[in-house]
Scaffold this active site. Sequence first.
Site, mmCIF file in Angstrom:
data_model
loop_
_atom_site.group_PDB
_atom_site.id
_atom_site.type_symbol
_atom_site.label_atom_id
_atom_site.label_comp_id
_atom_site.label_asym_id
_atom_site.label_seq_id
_atom_site.Cartn_x
_atom_site.Cartn_y
_atom_site.Cartn_z
ATOM 1 N N GLN A 125 0.862 -1.183 0.186
ATOM 2 C CA GLN A 125 0.023 0.458 0.168
ATOM 3 C C GLN A 125 0.945 1.424 0.225
ATOM 4 O O GLN A 125 -0.055 2.382 -0.459
ATOM 5 C CB GLN A 125 -1.108 0.494 0.826
ATOM 6 C CG GLN A 125 -0.348 0.341 2.885
ATOM 7 C CD GLN A 125 -0.465 -0.117 3.921
ATOM 8 O OE1 GLN A 125 -1.619 -1.562 3.901
ATOM 9 N NE2 GLN A 125 -1.152 0.845 4.287
ATOM 10 N N CYS A 175 -4.800 0.181 3.643
ATOM 11 C CA CYS A 175 -5.370 -1.512 4.258
ATOM 12 C C CYS A 175 -6.046 -2.617 4.027
ATOM 13 O O CYS A 175 -6.273 -3.445 3.633
ATOM 14 C CB CYS A 175 -4.733 -1.421 5.455
ATOM 15 S SG CYS A 175 -5.361 -0.452 6.638
ATOM 16 N N HIS A 219 -5.571 -0.831 11.442
ATOM 17 C CA HIS A 219 -5.156 -1.343 10.674
ATOM 18 C C HIS A 219 -5.455 -2.467 10.750
ATOM 19 O O HIS A 219 -5.844 -3.710 10.827
ATOM 20 C CB HIS A 219 -3.673 -2.215 10.964
ATOM 21 C CG HIS A 219 -2.707 -2.107 9.993
ATOM 22 N ND1 HIS A 219 -2.419 -1.971 8.730
ATOM 23 C CD2 HIS A 219 -2.203 -2.631 9.195
ATOM 24 C CE1 HIS A 219 -1.638 -2.121 7.800
ATOM 25 N NE2 HIS A 219 -1.006 -3.247 7.965
ATOM 26 N N ASN A 245 0.246 -8.975 4.930
ATOM 27 C CA ASN A 245 0.493 -8.071 5.389
ATOM 28 C C ASN A 245 -0.356 -7.115 4.017
ATOM 29 O O ASN A 245 0.421 -7.843 3.079
ATOM 30 C CB ASN A 245 1.391 -7.111 6.047
ATOM 31 C CG ASN A 245 0.975 -5.914 7.118
ATOM 32 O OD1 ASN A 245 -0.398 -5.500 6.865
ATOM 33 N ND2 ASN A 245 1.616 -5.952 8.457
#
Length: 445
Positions: free
Chosen positions: A64, A70, A364, A386
């Site tokens: 990102q 996110c 997040h 992630n």
Amino acid sequence: MPNSISIENLDGFSEDFNKDRANIIAANATMKNGILEAATDYKGVRNIPNSFSVDLKTGKITNQKSSGRCWIFSALNTFRFEIMKKYKLDNFELSQNYIFFYDKLEKANYFLESVLKTVDEPVDGRLYSFLNAGPLADGGQWDMFANLVRKYGVVPKEVYPDAASATNSRWMDEMVTSKLREFAITLRNKALSGEAETALQKEKTAMLNDIYRMLVISLGEPPKTFDMTLRDKDDKVYQENGITPKEFYDKYVGINLDNLVSLVNAPAENKPMNKMYTVKFLGNVVEGEPVHYLNLPIDKLKEAVINQLKDGHPVWFGSDCIKFSGRKDGVFDRDSVKAEQLFNIEYAFTKGDRLMYGDSAMNHAMVILGVNINNEGKADRWRIENSWGKDAGLDGYYIASDSWFDEFVYQVVVDKKYLDKETLGLLDQPLIELEPWDPLGSLAD
């Protein structure tokens, strides 16, 4: 004065610090390496293996970059998993920029509508000040993402790749937000002077035309139709000409968004368990579904997540990724990032207290791809995808201990079919409205 810090106090603090050898060692290590590195316990890291009894495979790690996307990245990563699995692809990526564009446009409209709803509020009052603080923030929540997909569909990344202002969104956000605040003044003044609703809406539409122009200049204009060719591992070709983003979603992703539910674990005294909640003035698509959650004990969240993982599907989740985060080693674990040991203190918060007193909230969103079930039949660690690129964590992946999951995971999104009958019945309750600044309304970015 007894209520001030005296020279004698300072002398005492210094003497207390310097008489303990551990303080000197901690200071030397932290000054040279930083807090997270100095707090890392190598034994803790070794005790959290990178292996899982349930482990889903996905494509290349996404990034990102310098944006708060996110929630979009992680949600689209769950979608691309289904595409890759269905069409036997080694890698595939959906356009985050596409969802980002329409989120900005819809948030602009949502903000201006909120301005019209609050014309009787003082500009310096808590509500208007809160709404005005960040009307175009990058972050979001699951239901906001789902509303965008329902309305606009999705496209492959190659069709609408990231623009510079998508990977580093600060200046676009700054300039569009300033224009929105100026528009808000105009709308408030006209509404307070008694201008008719139809005239106000016409004025707002003209304002949104300006915002659209700014977004297209910043991010490019999203495609209305596109051509596409997919080739799977067996060299079978799937080709589309002139397909719309919504047609592409229905045909190639095919997830029924109405079957996905958001479960939260917010054990705070002002949020009874087994109740449905929403947050006032939280959203993007004005006509979309409201943001809503079912508050459950953490074991209920885990049970649903494990059921979905075992059935071969990843899970979108929101957490506080700052607390006890060993980014270099790719771990989320209190026993691996021993900040308390480093500073010779103890954080005695309960999870509910952290929420109530503003010390923690979801900040997040990521994807759960795996879990390890031990010999006692309990989860003891989780595998996480992630969106910070392959150089963060373990080639882009992280391991979370089960105890960290208990304390710092706040939200998961699962299919209804993975819930037991009793939990399903709770989804039909009326929504309890929370204030706009409630921690459940925090945005993942």
